[in-house]
Design a protein around this motif. Structure first.
Motif, PDB file in Angstrom:
ATOM      1  N   ARG A 277       0.812  -1.211   0.000  1.00 34.33           N
ATOM      2  CA  ARG A 277       0.000   0.000   0.000  1.00 34.33           C
ATOM      3  C   ARG A 277       0.851   1.269   0.000  1.00 34.33           C
ATOM      4  NH1 ARG A 277      -4.884   0.346   4.212  1.00 34.33           N
ATOM      5  NH2 ARG A 277      -5.514  -1.380   2.834  1.00 34.33           N
ATOM      6  N   ASP A 278       2.001   1.234   0.695  1.00 31.43           N
ATOM      7  CA  ASP A 278       2.832   2.432   0.796  1.00 31.43           C
ATOM      8  C   ASP A 278       3.945   2.466  -0.252  1.00 31.43           C
ATOM      9  OD1 ASP A 278       4.292   0.336   1.788  1.00 31.43           O
ATOM     10  OD2 ASP A 278       5.032   1.395   3.563  1.00 31.43           O
ATOM     11  N   CYS A 279       3.855   1.631  -1.273  1.00 24.72           N
ATOM     12  CA  CYS A 279       4.883   1.574  -2.313  1.00 24.72           C
ATOM     13  C   CYS A 279       4.884   2.863  -3.129  1.00 24.72           C
ATOM     14  CB  CYS A 279       4.630   0.380  -3.233  1.00 24.72           C
ATOM     15  SG  CYS A 279       5.886   0.175  -4.518  1.00 24.72           S
ATOM     16  N   LEU A 280       6.060   3.382  -3.434  1.00 30.50           N
ATOM     17  CA  LEU A 280       6.198   4.592  -4.232  1.00 30.50           C
ATOM     18  C   LEU A 280       6.440   4.288  -5.711  1.00 30.50           C
ATOM     19  CD1 LEU A 280       8.391   6.795  -1.863  1.00 30.50           C
ATOM     20  CD2 LEU A 280       5.958   7.046  -2.346  1.00 30.50           C
ATOM     21  N   HIS A 281       6.488   3.016  -6.069  1.00 26.86           N
ATOM     22  CA  HIS A 281       6.627   2.587  -7.462  1.00 26.86           C
ATOM     23  C   HIS A 281       7.911   3.110  -8.098  1.00 26.86           C
ATOM     24  CE1 HIS A 281       2.512   1.758  -6.525  1.00 26.86           C
ATOM     25  NE2 HIS A 281       2.074   2.981  -6.775  1.00 26.86           N
ATOM     26  N   ARG A 282       8.976   3.195  -7.311  1.00 26.56           N
ATOM     27  CA  ARG A 282      10.252   3.584  -7.892  1.00 26.56           C
ATOM     28  C   ARG A 282      10.800   2.439  -8.750  1.00 26.56           C
ATOM     29  NH1 ARG A 282      12.232   8.202  -5.488  1.00 26.56           N
ATOM     30  NH2 ARG A 282      11.425   8.734  -3.411  1.00 26.56           N
ATOM     31  N   GLU A 283      11.684   2.787  -9.656  1.00 32.67           N
ATOM     32  CA  GLU A 283      12.272   1.769 -10.519  1.00 32.67           C
ATOM     33  C   GLU A 283      13.081   0.771  -9.688  1.00 32.67           C
ATOM     34  OE1 GLU A 283      14.929   1.439 -14.626  1.00 32.67           O
ATOM     35  OE2 GLU A 283      14.721   3.366 -13.581  1.00 32.67           O
TER      36      GLU A 283
END
Length: 317
Positions: A277-283
């Protein structure tokens, strides 16, 4: 000796309370220095701020000030706020009670800035406003990279307008957009860098009105000179609706910009489903599944803004 009798003191009425009781209500339709032009059913009244801070679009209360017009005594709660952080890190409110913003950009002169567009889109979402993009000076050559960026936003249901005040192309489309989307008391504002032609667009919409000086491009900065030094709300009587012209800027950073704010308000990213849920979707982020089914160009645009935050020491990483 007569007994003393306690006298009841009359309740004191403060000057502030007395002033508010006699106050008029209106809306700020122009700002110039330490004065604002307030409009209501009785017409326009120039008021001085008297310690109050008011911005374009504010609903305010003011009292008569003989010989000086009026004096603001209260700024009423705002529905929306367009906020930025200046180069010194101080938060500033640019406008209030807008329905939306039209992000004016150009293919060149000044150069198209994809990062700036995305920052404005996030700022609009945070404030609860709508947003549209206007590619002005469309008579100039347009690179494929610019076309691809506009196609990306259009695929996310963000309205795209293309205009040229030199040829007149697209002006009718802008008129139709404002007629359908804005109304008296719910203006849209033109925003963007200096030199993109915001005042020229207003002049094209209101050819019989003096809307202020139109600037030239600075060769040193490849940006326009700051010719608009104040904000004004213009009524579009024949077409209907209202439009706000605002001063151009060198850059724009939304106030309170943080990584999780970008994730929650970036178009096309905020509704992504991910394992965490708290993922920032960085590479390369472990366990992140956001890349699945998301256009690469959208994810690249989002991550560029994340990098912008990380590289700016004023904001949490």
């Amino acid at each position: 000796m007569r007994p003393s009798v306690a006298r009841k003191s009359k309740p004191k009425t403060s000057k502030t309370s007395a002033s508010k009781a006699n106050a008029h209500e209106g809306r700020v339709v122009e700002t110039v220095g330490r004065c604002v032009n307030v409009r209501n059913e009785d017409g326009d009244r120039v008021c001085y701020l008297s310690g109050k801070r008011a911005v374009i679009g504010d609903v305010v209360k003011f009292v008569d000030a003989p010989g000086m017009g009026g004096k603001l005594c209260e700024v009423l709660p705002r529905e929306t706020e367009l906020r930025r952080r200046d180069p010194r890190g101080k938060e500033r409110i640019l406008a209030a009670n807008l329905k939306g913003i039209i992000i004016v950009t150009t293919p060149q002169q000044p150069e198209f800035n994809a990062g700036l567009v995305s920052r404005y889109l996030v700022a609009a979402s945070v404030s609860g406003m709508r947003a549209a993009i206007c590619l002005n000076k469309c008579d100039l050559p347009i690179d494929q990279a610019v076309r691809d960026e506009l196609s990306l936003w259009q695929s996310l249901d963000i309205p795209i307008l293309e205009t040229s005040t030199k040829t007149g192309d697209g002006i009718r489309d802008l008129v139709a957009f404002l007629k359908n989307e804005s109304s008296i008391g719910e203006p849209w504002s033109l925003v963007g860098l200096s030199g993109v032609g915001k005042t020229s667009l207003v002049s094209a919409l209101l050819p019989n009105r003096d809307v202020g000086p139109i600037g030239e491009i600075s060769e040193h900065w490849d940006q326009g000179k700051h010719t608009t030094t104040h904000s004004t709300i213009f009524a579009l009587p024949e077409e209907g609706g209202e439009l706000c012209d605002s001063p151009g800027i060198r850059t724009f950073t939304p106030a309170g910009l943080q990584a999780d704010t970008i994730r929650d308000h970036f178009p096309g990213i905020s509704n992504l489903r991910c394992r965490f849920r708290d993922c920032l979707h960085r590479e390369g982020e472990a366990g992140c599944s956001a890349d699945d089914g998301v256009p690469e160009s959208l994810m690249n645009s989002y991550r560029r803004l994340l990098d912008y935050v990380s590289q700016n020491e004023r904001y949490p990483k």
